[in-house]
Motif scaffolding. Sequence first.
Motif, PDB file in Angstrom:
ATOM      1  N   LEU A 181       4.777   0.284  31.514  1.00  0.00           N
ATOM      2  CA  LEU A 181       4.802   1.260  32.462  1.00  0.00           C
ATOM      3  C   LEU A 181       4.619   2.152  31.508  1.00  0.00           C
ATOM      4  N   LEU A 182       5.096   2.841  30.655  1.00  0.00           N
ATOM      5  CA  LEU A 182       4.858   3.913  29.436  1.00  0.00           C
ATOM      6  C   LEU A 182       3.143   3.464  28.892  1.00  0.00           C
ATOM      7  N   ARG A 183       2.691   2.147  29.290  1.00  0.00           N
ATOM      8  CA  ARG A 183       1.140   2.096  28.766  1.00  0.00           C
ATOM      9  C   ARG A 183       0.284   2.977  29.247  1.00  0.00           C
ATOM     10  N   PHE A 184       0.300   3.608  30.101  1.00  0.00           N
ATOM     11  CA  PHE A 184      -0.385   4.279  31.602  1.00  0.00           C
ATOM     12  C   PHE A 184      -0.380   5.378  30.736  1.00  0.00           C
ATOM     13  N   ASN A 185       0.597   5.871  29.940  1.00  0.00           N
ATOM     14  CA  ASN A 185       0.100   7.035  28.859  1.00  0.00           C
ATOM     15  C   ASN A 185      -0.939   7.487  27.448  1.00  0.00           C
ATOM     16  N   SER A 186      -1.376   8.653  27.954  1.00  0.00           N
ATOM     17  CA  SER A 186      -1.772   8.631  26.369  1.00  0.00           C
ATOM     18  C   SER A 186      -1.467  10.305  26.065  1.00  0.00           C
ATOM     19  N   GLU A 187      -2.304  10.290  25.453  1.00  0.00           N
ATOM     20  CA  GLU A 187      -1.871  11.902  24.348  1.00  0.00           C
ATOM     21  C   GLU A 187      -2.671  13.071  25.653  1.00  0.00           C
ATOM     22  N   GLU A 188      -3.227  12.580  26.419  1.00  0.00           N
ATOM     23  CA  GLU A 188      -3.904  13.613  27.077  1.00  0.00           C
ATOM     24  C   GLU A 188      -3.592  13.032  28.652  1.00  0.00           C
ATOM     25  N   GLU A 189      -2.722  12.445  29.047  1.00  0.00           N
ATOM     26  CA  GLU A 189      -1.274  12.838  29.964  1.00  0.00           C
ATOM     27  C   GLU A 189      -0.945  11.691  30.053  1.00  0.00           C
ATOM     28  N   GLN A 190       0.435  12.501  31.075  1.00  0.00           N
ATOM     29  CA  GLN A 190       1.368  11.555  31.099  1.00  0.00           C
ATOM     30  C   GLN A 190       1.456  11.317  32.430  1.00  0.00           C
TER      31      GLN A 190
END
Length: 301
Positions: free
Chosen positions: A60-69
Motif C-alpha cells: 500500500l505504501l508503494r502508492f505514495n510518491s514524493e509528489e503525492e501521499q
Amino acid sequence: MPYTLDGKLVVAVSSRALFDFEEANQVFEAQDEAAYMAYQMARLDEPAHPGVAFPLIQKLLRFNSEEEQRVEVVILSSNDPASGLRVFRSAEKHGLHLERGVFTRGRSPFGFLEALHANLFLSAHKEDVRSALSMGFPAAQVYPGSQGNSLNHPDEIRIAFDGDAVLFSDEAERVFQKEGLPAFQQHEHDKALHPLPPGPFKTFLEALHRLQKETRQTSMRIRTALVTARSAPAHERAIRTLMNWNIQVDEAMFLGGLEKGPFLAQFEPDFFFDDQVGHCQSASQIAPTGLVVNGVVHDAR
C-alpha cells in the motif's frame, strides 16, 4: 494549514499485526508490563520480523510518491510509548515510511479510529476488532501464522473478500443459520433484484476502488476478488449488489461451500478477509488472513 488525512486511504494497524511481537507478548503475559518494556528496550536496534499485515502495508505504501501521499498508515497500539520506539525503528529498518502513531499503554486504542477517519483497522486483539466493527469501521483480527508470498506480484496488490458479513450484511447468513441452505437459496432468489445491505468492508472496497482509479497511470495496480460460499442462484444478488454500489471487483468465485484455500492459491492475495474461522484457517495456509468478527456466527461468542 494543518496536515489533513482527507482523501487518503488510511490504514490503522497495531504493532503486533505489523510485526511479529509474539515472543515479546509472551513476556508480557508471563511476567508484567515492566518486563515487557525491558525486553523491547533491550532490542531497540534489533528490527522485529514482519508480521501478518506487513506485506499488505508494504505494498500500500508503494502508492505514495514524493509528489503525492495517497496512503497513510498509522500505528495504533495499546503498547506504551517507549516500546513504540522499537516499532518505528523496525519500520525504518524494513524500509517502511511511517510517520504517525498512537500508543495508549494498556488502554484500548480503537477510539482513535474516528479521529483518523480510518478506512481499515488491523489488530491482533479480537476485542479491539469487535469494538471497531461496532463503531462502523472495517476491522479484522490478523490470523496468526498466516502464510503468503507478496514477491510474486511486486507491482500489484491483490485483496480478496468474503461476501456475507464482510462486504455485505449478514442478512442472508442469518437465514442460512436459522433455516438451512434451501431456505437461504430461496430467500436470495426471491430478493435477487434487491441490493443487499452493506457490510463493514464496503467502505474499504470503495476506498480501494477510488485509489485504483486515481493511480491508473502509476506502476502500482490493485486487483480485487469476491470469494464466497454462495453458488447459483444466490450469486445473482451478490453481483447485482456490487453493480448497484457502482463498484467492480476483478474476479468473483462462487464456491458453493468448497474449501476456499485452493482457490485463493490461484488468486494469490496479499490479504483475505472472512468472517468464518474455518475459512480463515484454510486461507491462512495460503495468504495473510484477517478474521472479521462480525455477524450472526459471532453473536454468541
